[in-house]
Design a protein around this motif. Structure first.
Motif, PDB file in Angstrom:
ATOM      1  N   ASP A  11      28.502  -3.839 -10.891  1.00  0.00           N
ATOM      2  CA  ASP A  11      28.077  -2.776 -10.356  1.00  0.00           C
ATOM      3  C   ASP A  11      28.744  -2.275  -8.919  1.00  0.00           C
ATOM      4  OD1 ASP A  11      27.220  -4.225  -7.948  1.00  0.00           O
ATOM      5  OD2 ASP A  11      25.254  -4.900  -9.194  1.00  0.00           O
ATOM      6  N   PRO A  12      28.410  -1.342  -8.243  1.00  0.00           N
ATOM      7  CA  PRO A  12      29.136  -0.864  -7.227  1.00  0.00           C
ATOM      8  C   PRO A  12      29.385  -1.502  -5.859  1.00  0.00           C
ATOM      9  CG  PRO A  12      27.480   0.379  -7.610  1.00  0.00           C
ATOM     10  CD  PRO A  12      27.102  -0.431  -8.499  1.00  0.00           C
ATOM     11  N   VAL A  13      28.599  -3.032  -6.195  1.00  0.00           N
ATOM     12  CA  VAL A  13      28.807  -3.949  -4.977  1.00  0.00           C
ATOM     13  C   VAL A  13      29.234  -5.265  -5.351  1.00  0.00           C
ATOM     14  CG1 VAL A  13      27.452  -2.671  -3.262  1.00  0.00           C
ATOM     15  CG2 VAL A  13      26.516  -4.463  -4.673  1.00  0.00           C
ATOM     16  N   ARG A  14      29.374  -5.483  -6.713  1.00  0.00           N
ATOM     17  CA  ARG A  14      29.549  -6.978  -7.246  1.00  0.00           C
ATOM     18  C   ARG A  14      30.800  -6.892  -8.358  1.00  0.00           C
ATOM     19  NH1 ARG A  14      24.209  -9.013  -9.677  1.00  0.00           N
ATOM     20  NH2 ARG A  14      24.375  -7.017 -10.468  1.00  0.00           N
ATOM     21  N   VAL A  15      31.597  -7.914  -8.341  1.00  0.00           N
ATOM     22  CA  VAL A  15      32.708  -7.911  -9.163  1.00  0.00           C
ATOM     23  C   VAL A  15      32.718  -9.451  -9.821  1.00  0.00           C
ATOM     24  CG1 VAL A  15      34.086  -6.176  -8.014  1.00  0.00           C
ATOM     25  CG2 VAL A  15      34.251  -8.541  -7.384  1.00  0.00           C
ATOM     26  N   ILE A  16      33.526  -9.568 -10.967  1.00  0.00           N
ATOM     27  CA  ILE A  16      33.559 -10.700 -11.652  1.00  0.00           C
ATOM     28  C   ILE A  16      35.276 -10.905 -11.427  1.00  0.00           C
ATOM     29  CG2 ILE A  16      33.928 -12.018 -13.656  1.00  0.00           C
ATOM     30  CD1 ILE A  16      31.549 -10.819 -14.832  1.00  0.00           C
ATOM     31  N   THR A  17      35.763 -12.022 -10.866  1.00  0.00           N
ATOM     32  CA  THR A  17      37.009 -12.123 -10.383  1.00  0.00           C
ATOM     33  C   THR A  17      37.417 -13.670 -10.428  1.00  0.00           C
ATOM     34  OG1 THR A  17      38.880 -11.705  -9.119  1.00  0.00           O
ATOM     35  CG2 THR A  17      36.894 -12.279  -7.942  1.00  0.00           C
ATOM     36  N   ASN A  18      38.737 -14.185  -9.885  1.00  0.00           N
ATOM     37  CA  ASN A  18      38.727 -15.638  -9.778  1.00  0.00           C
ATOM     38  C   ASN A  18      39.394 -15.785  -8.233  1.00  0.00           C
ATOM     39  OD1 ASN A  18      41.604 -15.330 -10.216  1.00  0.00           O
ATOM     40  ND2 ASN A  18      41.059 -14.696 -12.325  1.00  0.00           N
ATOM     41  N   LEU A  19      39.929 -16.992  -8.171  1.00  0.00           N
ATOM     42  CA  LEU A  19      40.679 -17.136  -6.831  1.00  0.00           C
ATOM     43  C   LEU A  19      42.165 -17.160  -6.990  1.00  0.00           C
ATOM     44  CD1 LEU A  19      38.326 -19.972  -5.305  1.00  0.00           C
ATOM     45  CD2 LEU A  19      38.374 -17.385  -4.892  1.00  0.00           C
ATOM     46  N   SER A  20      42.626 -16.746  -7.968  1.00  0.00           N
ATOM     47  CA  SER A  20      44.009 -16.790  -8.008  1.00  0.00           C
ATOM     48  C   SER A  20      44.984 -15.810  -6.892  1.00  0.00           C
ATOM     49  CB  SER A  20      44.676 -15.899  -9.410  1.00  0.00           C
ATOM     50  OG  SER A  20      45.992 -15.800  -9.497  1.00  0.00           O
ATOM     51  N   SER A  21      45.940 -16.635  -6.420  1.00  0.00           N
ATOM     52  CA  SER A  21      46.439 -16.002  -5.022  1.00  0.00           C
ATOM     53  C   SER A  21      47.409 -15.125  -5.342  1.00  0.00           C
ATOM     54  CB  SER A  21      46.968 -17.144  -4.362  1.00  0.00           C
ATOM     55  OG  SER A  21      47.994 -17.927  -4.889  1.00  0.00           O
ATOM     56  N   GLY A  22      48.408 -15.345  -6.623  1.00  0.00           N
ATOM     57  CA  GLY A  22      49.547 -14.272  -6.890  1.00  0.00           C
ATOM     58  C   GLY A  22      50.607 -14.895  -6.493  1.00  0.00           C
ATOM     59  N   LYS A  23      50.578 -16.039  -5.943  1.00  0.00           N
ATOM     60  CA  LYS A  23      51.764 -16.645  -5.428  1.00  0.00           C
ATOM     61  C   LYS A  23      53.001 -17.012  -6.580  1.00  0.00           C
ATOM     62  CE  LYS A  23      49.725 -18.851  -1.262  1.00  0.00           C
ATOM     63  NZ  LYS A  23      49.658 -20.036  -0.818  1.00  0.00           N
ATOM     64  N   MET A  24      52.543 -17.287  -7.785  1.00  0.00           N
ATOM     65  CA  MET A  24      53.301 -17.537  -8.722  1.00  0.00           C
ATOM     66  C   MET A  24      53.988 -16.141  -9.317  1.00  0.00           C
ATOM     67  SD  MET A  24      54.567 -19.505 -11.387  1.00  0.00           S
ATOM     68  CE  MET A  24      53.691 -20.795 -11.397  1.00  0.00           C
ATOM     69  N   GLY A  25      53.177 -15.193  -9.286  1.00  0.00           N
ATOM     70  CA  GLY A  25      53.843 -13.823  -9.826  1.00  0.00           C
ATOM     71  C   GLY A  25      54.652 -13.599  -8.788  1.00  0.00           C
ATOM     72  N   GLU A  26      54.487 -13.701  -7.276  1.00  0.00           N
ATOM     73  CA  GLU A  26      55.476 -13.414  -6.422  1.00  0.00           C
ATOM     74  C   GLU A  26      56.553 -14.056  -6.530  1.00  0.00           C
ATOM     75  OE1 GLU A  26      53.103 -13.673  -2.807  1.00  0.00           O
ATOM     76  OE2 GLU A  26      51.710 -11.927  -3.235  1.00  0.00           O
ATOM     77  N   ALA A  27      56.640 -15.186  -6.493  1.00  0.00           N
ATOM     78  CA  ALA A  27      57.681 -16.215  -6.761  1.00  0.00           C
ATOM     79  C   ALA A  27      58.526 -15.979  -8.186  1.00  0.00           C
ATOM     80  CB  ALA A  27      57.508 -17.615  -6.917  1.00  0.00           C
ATOM     81  N   LEU A  28      58.076 -15.625  -9.201  1.00  0.00           N
ATOM     82  CA  LEU A  28      58.718 -15.161 -10.153  1.00  0.00           C
ATOM     83  C   LEU A  28      59.666 -13.532 -10.092  1.00  0.00           C
ATOM     84  CD1 LEU A  28      56.079 -15.929 -12.942  1.00  0.00           C
ATOM     85  CD2 LEU A  28      58.262 -16.940 -12.812  1.00  0.00           C
ATOM     86  N   CYS A  29      58.769 -12.579  -9.196  1.00  0.00           N
ATOM     87  CA  CYS A  29      59.402 -11.520  -8.731  1.00  0.00           C
ATOM     88  C   CYS A  29      60.630 -11.950  -8.001  1.00  0.00           C
ATOM     89  CB  CYS A  29      58.629 -10.945  -8.014  1.00  0.00           C
ATOM     90  SG  CYS A  29      57.225  -9.808  -9.015  1.00  0.00           S
TER      91      CYS A  29
END
Length: 78
Positions: A11-29
């Motif tokens: 809804d406008p204030v809640r989301v479903i997500t996870n705690l992925s930092s993105g560090k793996m994607g950044e390292a691969l980049c």
């Protein structure tokens, strides 16, 4: 290249997500860039926007590496 968490709004204030930092994607980049690749990185987006951008980029790329943690949930907003 994709990386990090992708979120799905409930809804406008809640989301479903996870705690992925993105560090793996950044390292691969960084690794790809160090070998001369032109890299486009998608991360940290709402699922529908992420999916639309990914489809647009996919049509122009030679290689797609997906390290993003995409939510497995889709909210029925009836």
């Amino acid at each position: 290249m994709t990386g990090g968490a992708v979120y799905t709004p409930i809804d406008p204030v809640r989301v479903i997500t996870n705690l992925s930092s993105g560090k793996m994607g950044e390292a691969l980049c960084q690794a790809a860039k160090s070998h001369g690749a032109e890299v486009h990185y998608l991360a940290g987006e709402e699922y529908e926007a992420f999916k639309n951008k990914l489809y647009q980029e996919f049509l122009k790329c030679d290689i797609l590496i997906m390290a993003a943690e995409v939510s497995n949930f889709v909210i029925d907003k009836k």
